[in-house]
Design an enzyme around this catalytic site. Structure first.
Site, PDB file in Angstrom:
ATOM      1  N   PRO A 164       8.206  -1.793  -2.093  1.00  0.00           N
ATOM      2  CA  PRO A 164       7.106  -1.128  -2.530  1.00  0.00           C
ATOM      3  C   PRO A 164       6.804  -1.641  -3.991  1.00  0.00           C
ATOM      4  O   PRO A 164       5.695  -1.423  -4.561  1.00  0.00           O
ATOM      5  CB  PRO A 164       7.725   0.392  -2.703  1.00  0.00           C
ATOM      6  CG  PRO A 164       9.000   0.403  -2.487  1.00  0.00           C
ATOM      7  CD  PRO A 164       9.326  -0.757  -1.787  1.00  0.00           C
ATOM      8  N   ARG A 203      -2.010  -9.966  15.751  1.00  0.00           N
ATOM      9  CA  ARG A 203      -3.247  -9.910  16.298  1.00  0.00           C
ATOM     10  C   ARG A 203      -4.482 -10.821  16.070  1.00  0.00           C
ATOM     11  O   ARG A 203      -5.455 -10.793  16.509  1.00  0.00           O
ATOM     12  CB  ARG A 203      -3.889  -8.436  16.434  1.00  0.00           C
ATOM     13  CG  ARG A 203      -4.031  -7.624  14.865  1.00  0.00           C
ATOM     14  CD  ARG A 203      -4.351  -6.149  15.131  1.00  0.00           C
ATOM     15  NE  ARG A 203      -5.311  -5.885  16.064  1.00  0.00           N
ATOM     16  CZ  ARG A 203      -6.369  -5.755  15.806  1.00  0.00           C
ATOM     17  NH1 ARG A 203      -6.895  -6.401  14.584  1.00  0.00           N
ATOM     18  NH2 ARG A 203      -7.446  -5.468  16.791  1.00  0.00           N
ATOM     19  N   ASP A 211     -13.813  -5.947  13.426  1.00  0.00           N
ATOM     20  CA  ASP A 211     -12.807  -4.866  12.765  1.00  0.00           C
ATOM     21  C   ASP A 211     -13.272  -4.299  11.456  1.00  0.00           C
ATOM     22  O   ASP A 211     -13.882  -5.294  10.660  1.00  0.00           O
ATOM     23  CB  ASP A 211     -11.609  -5.423  12.620  1.00  0.00           C
ATOM     24  CG  ASP A 211     -10.910  -5.462  14.103  1.00  0.00           C
ATOM     25  OD1 ASP A 211     -11.433  -4.984  15.216  1.00  0.00           O
ATOM     26  OD2 ASP A 211      -9.655  -5.709  14.400  1.00  0.00           O
ATOM     27  N   GLU A 240      18.265   1.702  -2.648  1.00  0.00           N
ATOM     28  CA  GLU A 240      17.225   1.821  -3.787  1.00  0.00           C
ATOM     29  C   GLU A 240      16.844   0.482  -3.871  1.00  0.00           C
ATOM     30  O   GLU A 240      15.660   0.244  -4.542  1.00  0.00           O
ATOM     31  CB  GLU A 240      18.150   2.259  -5.044  1.00  0.00           C
ATOM     32  CG  GLU A 240      18.648   3.471  -5.347  1.00  0.00           C
ATOM     33  CD  GLU A 240      17.407   4.384  -5.414  1.00  0.00           C
ATOM     34  OE1 GLU A 240      16.617   4.411  -6.388  1.00  0.00           O
ATOM     35  OE2 GLU A 240      17.265   5.215  -4.661  1.00  0.00           O
TER      36      GLU A 240
HETATM   37  N1  ADE Z   1      10.145  -0.277   1.566  1.00  0.00           N
HETATM   38  C1  ADE Z   1      10.225   0.983   1.292  1.00  0.00           C
HETATM   39  N2  ADE Z   1       8.892   1.377   1.082  1.00  0.00           N
HETATM   40  C2  ADE Z   1       8.134   0.257   1.205  1.00  0.00           C
HETATM   41  C3  ADE Z   1       6.541  -0.168   1.098  1.00  0.00           C
HETATM   42  N3  ADE Z   1       5.677   0.577   0.641  1.00  0.00           N
HETATM   43  N4  ADE Z   1       6.132  -1.228   1.331  1.00  0.00           N
HETATM   44  C4  ADE Z   1       6.986  -2.334   1.872  1.00  0.00           C
HETATM   45  N5  ADE Z   1       8.196  -1.808   1.989  1.00  0.00           N
HETATM   46  C5  ADE Z   1       9.091  -0.714   1.729  1.00  0.00           C
END
Ligand code: ADE
Length: 251
Positions: free
Chosen positions: A92, A157, A172, A119
């Site tokens: 994230p 794709r 798209d 984590e």
């Molecule tokens: N791992 C946990 N959350 C994630 C996300 N939003 N994007 C990529 N990998 C992740």
């Protein structure tokens, strides 16, 4: 042919997405290959430990660096990967994935993907193993596996031949920098709800114009931010101005 080399502690999570639909067909046709590697195979203790407590304390566990380094090194050597092949960490904290990144990645011959868990990963993995970090959005998943599948799906794709010309990605949403125009199929009248006449008219130029305008209308309504960064013709701008005027009158 593009090859994805995925390191994960849950290779089984990839089974059904990869065995159905477009990706399954692409693999059978030899256009895409997804090689799954279990990170636990690169541990050397009896319990196949892939995580450990964070130095300094704190909640949760951290992915140990050694199985990840060994895993990526094994893949790069056994597949004779060029040193330019990226090693992408799903996290994230990465740059946010979008259609443009998917297009860039679809030009690659190979891509190594690490699915983070717990984590997070030991910082030395980030600094000395990984060359790119990708997030699929501002929310936290249980691990990088679903995120990796999203990236693989979106990238695959775009590889020539994976999606037939009839289902071409050219129109798209996001490919054009606009959201896609509304779509209709048979019946032309469904429970009293009619499909737009113009789509049944057979006037190709009129249909193309309608589709462009409806894409602009939809993008203005839902994602006005996208209009800032997309190429617009003078006709497009005139139409958008009209729509904005209409809106102001209605307010
Ligand atoms: N791992 C946990 N959350 C994630 C996300 N939003 N994007 C990529 N990998 C992740």
């Amino acid at each position: 042919m593009m090859r994805f080399h995925v390191l994960t502690i849950f290779p089984g999570m990839f089974d059904s997405p990869l065995s159905l639909s477009i990706i399954a067909r692409a693999q059978k046709q030899g256009l895409v290959e997804v090689n799954l590697h279990n990170i636990r195979d690169f541990t050397h203790d009896r319990h196949n430990t892939v995580d450990d407590y964070p130095f300094g304390g704190g909640p949760g566990m951290v992915m140990k660096p050694d199985p990840l380094f060994e895993g990526v090194e094994h893949v790069r050597e056994s597949e004779s990967l060029d040193e330019n092949v990226p090693t992408v960490l799903m996290t994230p904290q990465g740059r946010q994935f979008n259609q443009r990144i998917a297009e860039d990645l679809s030009d690659l011959s190979d891509m190594v993907i690490i699915c983070g868990r717990y984590e997070g990963v030991d910082e030395r993995v980030r600094q000395n193993l990984v060359t790119d970090e990708i997030s699929i959005g501002d929310y936290v998943l249980g691990g990088g596996e679903l995120a990796a599948m999203v990236v693989i799906d979106a990238v695959a794709r775009l590889i020539p031949g994976v999606v037939g010309s009839a289902e071409s990605p050219a129109n798209d949403s996001h490919t054009t920098g606009l959201l896609q125009h509304p779509l209709y199929t048979r019946p032309s009248v469904f429970r009293g709800m009619e499909a737009p006449d113009v789509l049944l008219s057979g006037h190709h130029a009129e249909i193309t114009k309608w589709q462009r305008w409806e894409a602009l209308r939809r993008t203005l309504e839902r994602r006005p931010d996208m209009l800032e960064s997309t190429e617009l013709s003078p006709d497009d701008r005139r139409f958008l101005d009209e729509l904005r005027d209409e809106r102001e009158r209605d307010d």
